[in-house]
Design a protein around this motif. Sequence first.
Motif, PDB file in Angstrom:
ATOM      1  N   GLY A  44       2.837  -7.240  -0.020  1.00  0.00           N
ATOM      2  CA  GLY A  44       2.586  -6.080  -0.876  1.00  0.00           C
ATOM      3  C   GLY A  44       1.167  -5.559  -0.741  1.00  0.00           C
ATOM      4  O   GLY A  44       0.930  -4.343  -0.706  1.00  0.00           O
ATOM      5  N   THR A  45       0.212  -6.472  -0.642  1.00  0.00           N
ATOM      6  CA  THR A  45      -1.182  -6.069  -0.476  1.00  0.00           C
ATOM      7  C   THR A  45      -1.410  -5.410   0.879  1.00  0.00           C
ATOM      8  O   THR A  45      -2.109  -4.391   0.974  1.00  0.00           O
ATOM      9  N   LEU A  46      -0.804  -5.975   1.933  1.00  0.00           N
ATOM     10  CA  LEU A  46      -0.963  -5.373   3.265  1.00  0.00           C
ATOM     11  C   LEU A  46      -0.324  -3.990   3.354  1.00  0.00           C
ATOM     12  O   LEU A  46      -0.900  -3.073   3.941  1.00  0.00           O
ATOM     13  N   GLN A  51      -0.923   1.899   3.484  1.00  0.00           N
ATOM     14  CA  GLN A  51      -0.499   3.188   2.957  1.00  0.00           C
ATOM     15  C   GLN A  51      -1.632   3.975   2.316  1.00  0.00           C
ATOM     16  O   GLN A  51      -1.747   5.175   2.517  1.00  0.00           O
ATOM     17  N   THR A  52      -2.464   3.307   1.526  1.00  0.00           N
ATOM     18  CA  THR A  52      -3.483   4.025   0.773  1.00  0.00           C
ATOM     19  C   THR A  52      -4.891   3.831   1.302  1.00  0.00           C
ATOM     20  O   THR A  52      -5.769   4.615   0.993  1.00  0.00           O
ATOM     21  N   GLY A  53      -5.109   2.776   2.060  1.00  0.00           N
ATOM     22  CA  GLY A  53      -6.448   2.501   2.566  1.00  0.00           C
ATOM     23  C   GLY A  53      -7.325   1.766   1.580  1.00  0.00           C
ATOM     24  O   GLY A  53      -8.509   1.568   1.828  1.00  0.00           O
TER      25      GLY A  53
END
Length: 89
Positions: A44-46, A51-53
């Motif tokens: 989830g973190t990756l 996606q958002t940077g």
Amino acid sequence: MNLIAWVVLGLLAGAIAKAIYPGYQSGGILSTLLLGVVGAFVGGTLVNLLQTGTFTLTSATLSIPGLFVAVLGAIIAIFLYYRFSHRAL
């Protein structure tokens, strides 16, 4: 209800990751659950980072894409565990 979803996602992701990753991974149902939950956080973190940077601790949800992300995260967690815990003599 959220806790039950975490347990189900953790068990599914951990079991699938252990089946996919080559070699033998020891541990019982508790370690499989823990591996799946860690995989949900790593994956989830990756995905959030891609996606958002931004780096934010997030987890995957109990859905088909969430399960896929959690399995990928669990495979990464298995790789990192064996990479840093087993040392060649």
